[in-house]
Design an enzyme around this catalytic site. Structure first.
Site, PDB file in Angstrom:
ATOM      1  N   TRP A 129       0.727  -1.080   0.417  1.00 16.87           N
ATOM      2  CA  TRP A 129      -0.041  -0.089  -0.532  1.00 16.87           C
ATOM      3  C   TRP A 129       0.903   1.859  -0.324  1.00 16.87           C
ATOM      4  CZ3 TRP A 129      -1.730   2.748   4.794  1.00 16.87           C
ATOM      5  CH2 TRP A 129      -2.845   3.641   4.260  1.00 16.87           C
ATOM      6  N   ASP A 210      -1.633  -6.182   9.096  1.00 15.73           N
ATOM      7  CA  ASP A 210      -2.377  -5.097   8.456  1.00 15.73           C
ATOM      8  C   ASP A 210      -3.323  -5.428   7.681  1.00 15.73           C
ATOM      9  OD1 ASP A 210      -3.382  -2.679   7.276  1.00 15.73           O
ATOM     10  OD2 ASP A 210      -2.727  -1.963   5.806  1.00 15.73           O
ATOM     11  N   LYS A 245     -13.685   0.005   5.282  1.00 14.47           N
ATOM     12  CA  LYS A 245     -14.278  -0.333   3.773  1.00 14.47           C
ATOM     13  C   LYS A 245     -15.274  -2.045   4.253  1.00 14.47           C
ATOM     14  CE  LYS A 245      -9.921   0.881   3.406  1.00 14.47           C
ATOM     15  NZ  LYS A 245      -9.393   1.207   1.600  1.00 14.47           N
TER      16      LYS A 245
HETATM   17  C1  PLP Z   1      -3.534  -2.135   3.364  1.00 13.87           C
HETATM   18  C2  PLP Z   1      -4.597  -1.190   4.112  1.00 13.87           C
HETATM   19  N1  PLP Z   1      -3.797  -0.370   4.987  1.00 13.87           N
HETATM   20  C3  PLP Z   1      -4.425   0.567   5.220  1.00 13.87           C
HETATM   21  C4  PLP Z   1      -5.375   1.591   5.696  1.00 13.87           C
HETATM   22  C5  PLP Z   1      -5.951   2.546   6.257  1.00 13.87           C
HETATM   23  O1  PLP Z   1      -7.262   2.673   6.144  1.00 13.87           O
HETATM   24  P1  PLP Z   1      -7.829   3.747   6.729  1.00 13.87           P
HETATM   25  O2  PLP Z   1      -8.781   4.099   5.751  1.00 13.87           O
HETATM   26  O3  PLP Z   1      -8.669   3.050   7.821  1.00 13.87           O
HETATM   27  O4  PLP Z   1      -6.820   4.329   7.547  1.00 13.87           O
HETATM   28  C6  PLP Z   1      -5.962   1.345   3.972  1.00 13.87           C
HETATM   29  C7  PLP Z   1      -6.564   2.237   2.463  1.00 13.87           C
HETATM   30  O5  PLP Z   1      -6.542   2.032   2.077  1.00 13.87           O
HETATM   31  C8  PLP Z   1      -5.488   0.061   2.943  1.00 13.87           C
HETATM   32  O6  PLP Z   1      -5.596  -0.260   1.891  1.00 13.87           O
END
Ligand code: PLP
Length: 396
Positions: A129, A210, A245
């Site tokens: 990410w 994660d 999500k």
């Molecule tokens: C792999 C991953 N980790 C963490 C996050 C962070 O999510 P949040 O929107 O809850 O901060 C995302 C968001 O796209 C993600 O794809």
């Protein structure tokens, strides 16, 4: 003071979204932004969330400070969602704090790791990410990468991954995606998780898991399989979760950081440090999203409704994966795109060149990031024929 600054480029995904919004082509398709969309291209509020909001509106009676841990009920419900009936809960080896989204959960984890070991190294998958590297570096960690996705075979480079992990030093941290790997969609099999967990134990590195998409891959328990197995094998680990999500609570900013320690008393010490970390970043997490999640998870009726709504999102994404591959074949594409059906969650790499990605944008108003990462939820019955025809034209 501000005069010392140099302008930084805008986030490429947000830039892509701005271009998409300006595009007047009625057939335009957004496959860039990583949010769930329904058939109509809308990111709707879940019915269970609406019901929980009504309940909170009628019952909430104070807005007093909540404390650095956030809501204890939310933390308890989240730890059950993550671990089910795992022994780390019955032996009191887990402690959870609510955080501002999954990003906040990762940043808290990073600052906590820094408290354990100044200048620690964290290993992330290549690719990962886009925000992982910046976020960990901003907290003062050193970021290194391990091989993960093989763009040639469109599959996991598991040998490369395992060999790299065997070289990781004790007390380094290793970030693993629990499920629905972003950006590749390529997840570890159960057998592969077993091997990674054994290496984690042998090398004594700290797994940081994660989990931003629990329930978007195969199911809530299925998607937590790897991290539960890891918790069976190692003594210490961290889990960062997001409710953005799977509850559709993107803008409420709600997630959680869970630490697992060697024993209940050892994790209490770590927890006191975790709370001190939180206190100096944002003091206390936002409460509204947590209140909605705990209301849903602690009510049989709302929880059941959420399971069904989450299953609806998951099934649509998996259906879209099959649909685009079928439509490409129907449109005479002989190249093999079946990797899309073997991958999970919101994203897959289509596997075309940056020039072809640009051509899709310029000539067909189809928007995806330059690596050809597609947000699968942006595919719909109404646009899939146009999408498949356009891809066929660009790669011919
Ligand atoms: C792999 C991953 N980790 C963490 C996050 C962070 O999510 P949040 O929107 O809850 O901060 C995302 C968001 O796209 C993600 O794809």
């Amino acid at each position: 003071m501000f005069g010392n600054l140099k302008a930084l480029p805008a986030d490429p995904i947000l830039g892509l979204l701005a271009k998409y919004r300006e595009d007047a082509n009625p057939q335009k398709i957004d496959l860039g932004v990583g949010v769930y969309k329904d058939e109509a291209g809308h990111t709707a509020i879940l019915d269970c969330v609406k019901a929980a909001e009504k309940f909170r509106h009628d019952n909430e009676d104070t807005k007093v400070y909540i404390g650095p841990t956030g809501s204890p009920l939310f933390n308890e419900e989240m730890s059950k969602l993550i671990f089910g009936d795992h022994q780390v809960l019955s032996t009191y080896r887990a402690r959870t704090v609510s955080t501002p989204g999954g990003t906040g959960a990762l940043r808290v984890a990073a600052e906590f790791i820094k408290s354990c070991k100044a200048g620690a190294t964290i290993w992330v998958s290549n690719p990962t990410w886009a925000n992982h590297t910046g976020l960990f570096e901003a907290a003062g960690l050193t970021v290194k990468t391990y091989p993960y996705y093989d763009y040639e075979t469109k599959a996991l480079d598991f040998d490369g991954m395992l060999n790299a992990l065997k070289e990781v030093s004790a007390d380094d941290a290793v970030l693993l995606h629990a499920c629905c790997h972003n950006p590749s969609g390529m997840d570890l099999s159960q057998e592969q998780w077993q091997q990674v967990a054994e290496v984690a134990k042998d090398k004594s590195f700290l797994p940081v898991i994660d989990m931003a998409y629990q329930g978007f891959g195969d199911g809530l328990d299925e998607d937590a399989y790897g991290l539960r197995l890891m918790a069976d094998t190692v003594e210490e680990m961290i889990v960062c979760s997001s409710c953005s999500k799977n509850f559709g609570l993107y803008r409420e900013r709600i997630g959680a950081t869970t630490i697992i320690g060697k024993s209940s008393s050892a994790v209490d010490v770590a927890y006191s440090v975790l709370l001190a970390v939180v206190r100096v970043i944002y003091s206390m997490p936002p409460a509204h999203g947590a209140a909605l999640v705990e209301t849903i998870l602690s009510s049989d009726e709302l929880r059941h409704q959420w399971f069904n709504e989450l299953a609806g999102m998951r099934d649509r994404i998996n259906g879209n994966r099959r649909l685009i591959v079928e439509k490409l074949i129907e449109n005479g594409v002989t190249r093999d795109f079946s990797h899309i059906t073997r991958q999970k969650g919101m994203f897959s790499f289509l596997g075309i060149t940056p020039e072809q990605v640009q051509q899709l944008q310029d000539d067909y108003s189809i928007y995806m990031v330059g690596s050809s990462r597609m947000s699968i939820a942006g595919i719909a019955n109404s646009n899939v024929d146009y999408l498949a025809k356009s891809i066929a034209a660009v790669i011919k």
